[in-house]
Design a protein around this motif. Structure first.
Motif, mmCIF file in Angstrom:
data_model
loop_
_atom_site.group_PDB
_atom_site.id
_atom_site.type_symbol
_atom_site.label_atom_id
_atom_site.label_comp_id
_atom_site.label_asym_id
_atom_site.label_seq_id
_atom_site.Cartn_x
_atom_site.Cartn_y
_atom_site.Cartn_z
ATOM 1 N N ILE A 81 0.641 -1.165 0.270
ATOM 2 C CA ILE A 81 0.043 -0.026 0.064
ATOM 3 C C ILE A 81 1.074 1.232 0.053
ATOM 4 O O ILE A 81 0.591 2.180 -0.669
ATOM 5 N N MET A 82 1.965 1.147 0.893
ATOM 6 C CA MET A 82 2.687 2.414 0.905
ATOM 7 C C MET A 82 3.453 2.706 -0.397
ATOM 8 O O MET A 82 3.633 3.890 -0.932
ATOM 9 N N ILE A 83 4.168 1.518 -1.156
ATOM 10 C CA ILE A 83 4.670 1.865 -2.517
ATOM 11 C C ILE A 83 3.903 2.509 -3.475
ATOM 12 O O ILE A 83 3.766 3.329 -4.242
ATOM 13 N N LYS A 84 2.639 1.767 -3.378
ATOM 14 C CA LYS A 84 1.529 2.380 -4.503
ATOM 15 C C LYS A 84 1.126 3.722 -4.159
ATOM 16 O O LYS A 84 1.024 4.503 -5.131
ATOM 17 N N LYS A 85 0.975 4.238 -2.899
ATOM 18 C CA LYS A 85 0.617 5.482 -2.811
ATOM 19 C C LYS A 85 1.693 6.582 -3.086
ATOM 20 O O LYS A 85 1.254 7.393 -3.759
ATOM 21 N N TYR A 86 2.974 6.140 -2.988
ATOM 22 C CA TYR A 86 4.101 6.927 -3.476
ATOM 23 C C TYR A 86 4.012 7.082 -4.759
ATOM 24 O O TYR A 86 4.531 8.248 -5.309
ATOM 25 N N ALA A 87 3.975 5.958 -5.431
ATOM 26 C CA ALA A 87 4.004 6.016 -6.773
ATOM 27 C C ALA A 87 2.874 6.807 -7.584
ATOM 28 O O ALA A 87 3.041 7.506 -8.449
ATOM 29 N N GLN A 88 1.626 6.929 -7.193
ATOM 30 C CA GLN A 88 0.654 7.354 -7.404
ATOM 31 C C GLN A 88 0.860 9.079 -7.240
ATOM 32 O O GLN A 88 0.899 9.870 -8.166
ATOM 33 N N GLN A 89 1.469 9.419 -5.991
ATOM 34 C CA GLN A 89 2.013 10.540 -5.694
ATOM 35 C C GLN A 89 3.011 11.138 -6.615
ATOM 36 O O GLN A 89 2.998 12.566 -7.057
ATOM 37 N N ALA A 90 4.031 10.475 -7.085
ATOM 38 C CA ALA A 90 4.962 10.610 -7.898
ATOM 39 C C ALA A 90 4.549 10.783 -9.328
ATOM 40 O O ALA A 90 5.402 11.349 -10.065
ATOM 41 N N GLY A 91 3.450 10.444 -9.776
ATOM 42 C CA GLY A 91 2.888 10.415 -11.032
ATOM 43 C C GLY A 91 3.408 9.417 -11.981
ATOM 44 O O GLY A 91 3.609 9.487 -13.092
ATOM 45 N N ILE A 92 3.952 8.226 -11.335
ATOM 46 C CA ILE A 92 4.556 7.105 -12.356
ATOM 47 C C ILE A 92 3.304 6.513 -12.413
ATOM 48 O O ILE A 92 2.371 5.816 -11.610
ATOM 49 N N ARG A 93 3.250 6.167 -13.796
ATOM 50 C CA ARG A 93 1.903 5.478 -14.405
ATOM 51 C C ARG A 93 2.287 3.799 -14.572
ATOM 52 O O ARG A 93 1.274 3.553 -14.760
ATOM 53 N N LYS A 94 3.251 3.565 -14.285
ATOM 54 C CA LYS A 94 3.463 2.077 -14.189
ATOM 55 C C LYS A 94 2.620 1.480 -13.228
ATOM 56 O O LYS A 94 2.699 2.069 -12.013
ATOM 57 N N THR A 95 2.293 0.218 -13.342
ATOM 58 C CA THR A 95 1.588 -0.588 -12.071
ATOM 59 C C THR A 95 2.881 -1.240 -11.500
ATOM 60 O O THR A 95 3.417 -2.138 -12.022
ATOM 61 N N ILE A 96 2.844 -0.837 -10.111
ATOM 62 C CA ILE A 96 3.984 -1.250 -9.575
ATOM 63 C C ILE A 96 3.789 -1.890 -8.062
ATOM 64 O O ILE A 96 2.660 -1.586 -7.710
ATOM 65 N N SER A 97 4.726 -2.676 -7.748
ATOM 66 C CA SER A 97 4.344 -3.227 -6.367
ATOM 67 C C SER A 97 5.848 -3.375 -5.494
ATOM 68 O O SER A 97 7.222 -3.044 -6.452
ATOM 69 N N PRO A 98 5.829 -3.909 -4.802
ATOM 70 C CA PRO A 98 7.503 -3.959 -4.000
ATOM 71 C C PRO A 98 8.153 -5.075 -4.817
ATOM 72 O O PRO A 98 9.452 -4.652 -5.082
ATOM 73 N N HIS A 99 7.604 -5.944 -5.524
ATOM 74 C CA HIS A 99 8.506 -6.691 -6.413
ATOM 75 C C HIS A 99 9.073 -6.145 -7.590
ATOM 76 O O HIS A 99 9.813 -6.522 -8.261
ATOM 77 N N THR A 100 8.262 -4.878 -7.897
ATOM 78 C CA THR A 100 8.943 -4.251 -9.180
ATOM 79 C C THR A 100 10.249 -3.794 -8.775
ATOM 80 O O THR A 100 11.178 -3.808 -9.695
ATOM 81 N N LEU A 101 10.491 -3.281 -7.567
ATOM 82 C CA LEU A 101 11.817 -2.957 -7.254
ATOM 83 C C LEU A 101 12.972 -3.952 -7.328
ATOM 84 O O LEU A 101 14.025 -3.819 -7.496
ATOM 85 N N ARG A 102 12.473 -5.280 -6.921
ATOM 86 C CA ARG A 102 13.157 -6.323 -7.238
ATOM 87 C C ARG A 102 13.668 -6.505 -8.620
ATOM 88 O O ARG A 102 14.872 -6.729 -8.956
ATOM 89 N N HIS A 103 12.728 -6.467 -9.473
ATOM 90 C CA HIS A 103 12.996 -6.658 -10.825
ATOM 91 C C HIS A 103 13.798 -5.491 -11.234
ATOM 92 O O HIS A 103 14.780 -5.777 -12.131
ATOM 93 N N SER A 104 13.659 -4.194 -10.830
ATOM 94 C CA SER A 104 14.554 -3.179 -11.050
ATOM 95 C C SER A 104 15.899 -3.410 -10.830
ATOM 96 O O SER A 104 16.805 -2.946 -11.590
ATOM 97 N N PHE A 105 16.000 -3.959 -9.578
ATOM 98 C CA PHE A 105 17.325 -4.311 -8.987
ATOM 99 C C PHE A 105 18.140 -5.307 -10.018
ATOM 100 O O PHE A 105 19.342 -5.098 -10.285
ATOM 101 N N ALA A 106 17.534 -6.097 -10.317
ATOM 102 C CA ALA A 106 18.105 -7.370 -11.271
ATOM 103 C C ALA A 106 18.487 -6.777 -12.654
ATOM 104 O O ALA A 106 19.458 -7.153 -13.403
ATOM 105 N N THR A 107 17.490 -6.072 -13.143
ATOM 106 C CA THR A 107 17.712 -5.343 -14.545
ATOM 107 C C THR A 107 18.853 -4.471 -14.505
ATOM 108 O O THR A 107 19.800 -4.244 -15.610
ATOM 109 N N ALA A 108 18.863 -3.614 -13.384
ATOM 110 C CA ALA A 108 19.979 -2.678 -13.250
ATOM 111 C C ALA A 108 21.364 -3.364 -13.290
ATOM 112 O O ALA A 108 22.498 -2.861 -13.825
ATOM 113 N N LEU A 109 21.582 -4.436 -12.485
ATOM 114 C CA LEU A 109 22.685 -5.175 -12.443
ATOM 115 C C LEU A 109 22.956 -5.956 -14.084
ATOM 116 O O LEU A 109 24.146 -5.687 -14.248
ATOM 117 N N LEU A 110 22.016 -6.331 -14.562
ATOM 118 C CA LEU A 110 22.151 -6.951 -16.086
ATOM 119 C C LEU A 110 22.550 -5.836 -17.080
ATOM 120 O O LEU A 110 23.671 -5.949 -17.597
#
Length: 319
Positions: free
Chosen positions: A229-258
């Motif tokens: 709930i916390m991450i979705k709230k901040y995404a909305q406030q930040a204007g990020i239009r992607k559908t994100i969740s805590p797992h999105t940050l895990r995917h982002s971590f792995a993609t940034a490493l690759l």
């Protein structure tokens, strides 16, 4: 010589213990396996097929039975995998000689690549946090640890103070099946944790909760739902239009490493994936990013596209 089979309920109970004790699965994973197996047991009872007399041809009927329950391809594939594992257990334990499910084909699953955030988007997400509020530094530390360490949300909510080794810049993570792994932690994440600890140190923490890193205002450790709930709230406030969740940050971590040049085996170890196949999804993400870069920047493609927005324009970060 085949082991004598007399009581199905006792056999199922032994299998449950096998998953828990020998495979080392978490209680939630054990229950998920047993729930999937229950569908097979229901099917066998309906069709009057003895448990140990299942044949390959019965599996097509079982798949149709599962689909009739309204279950999709991804869940069907998981159920069939669980059934294969159960019958392999029966082979190993001496109840049957051959696994009748070995040659069962799993349904083709359309691959939906997960959303990822760029580092700039993570920065925007963190900037949406009001640090004047009690939970501000805690929430920024949560986002930074998820992005910097690639944790599952359950690993984050169960992270213990005793598992932080910040002087050595790594943390000990308890993953699926109670498997431990060591994950490096960035200086940025350490700094955010130290800001949070300044607030945490003056809290009234409930007995038994003292070792948890992240707490709510009542002194209890956080739940997965609270983090979502916390991450979705901040995404909305930040204007990020992607559908994100805590797992999105895990995917982002792995993609940034690759994208930064890390090899798949290293990423697999840091994510705690049991199989390299699970990690290989990030090669598809990287290929997708590479294709986009070629379309946008190769001279043979530029004249086919309208001019690109100024990369300094923060609006482009939200696409």
């Amino acid at each position: 010589m085949r082991k004598e089979f007399t009581d199905q309920s006792k056999l199922i109970a032994r299998y449950r213990n096998y998953l828990k004790l020998e495979k080392g699965l978490s209680p939630n994973s054990v229950e998920a396996y047993m729930l999937d197996l229950s569908k097979m047991l229901t099917f066998l009872e309906m069709e009057n097929i003895p448990l140990l007399e299942l044949q390959l041809e019965h599996m097509d009927q079982f798949a149709a039975f599962v689909i009739d329950l309204g279950i999709g391809a991804r869940s069907l594939a998981r159920i069939l995998s669980g059934v294969r594992q159960f019958y392999q257990y029966l082979v190993v334990d001496g109840y049957i000689e051959n696994n009748p499910t070995e040659l069962v084909d799993s349904p083709r699953i359309p691959q939906h690549l997960p959303e990822v955030l760029s580092t700039a988007e993570v920065d925007i997400l963190e900037q949406a946090i009001d640090l004047s509020k009690w939970e501000g530094h805690r929430n920024r530390a949560i986002i930074e640890v998820l992005f910097s360490c690639g944790l599952r949300v359950s690993e984050l909510t169960h992270l213990k103070m005793s598992n932080l080794h910040l002087d050595e810049e790594f943390i000990r993570v308890i993953g699926k099946g109670s498997k431990e792994r060591l994950v490096p932690i960035s200086q940025r994440a350490i700094r955010e944790l130290e800001f949070w600890f300044a607030d945490r140190n003056v809290m009234n923490i409930k007995p038994g909760e003292e070792n948890y890193v992240f707490l709510n205002r009542r002194g209890h450790h956080l739940t997965r739902t609270m983090v979502l709930i916390m991450i979705k709230k901040y995404a909305q406030q930040a204007g990020i239009r992607k559908t994100i969740s805590p797992h999105t940050l895990r995917h982002s971590f792995a993609t940034a490493l690759l994208e930064g040049g890390a090899d798949l085996r290293s990423i697999q170890a840091m994510l705690g994936h049991e199989s390299i196949v699970t990690t290989e999804i990030y090669t598809h993400l990287d290929t997708s990013s590479l294709r986009r870069q070629i379309l946008e920047h190769h001279p043979r493609n530029i004249h086919h596209h309208s001019p690109q927005p100024n990369p300094d324009d923060s609006e482009t970060l939200l696409q």
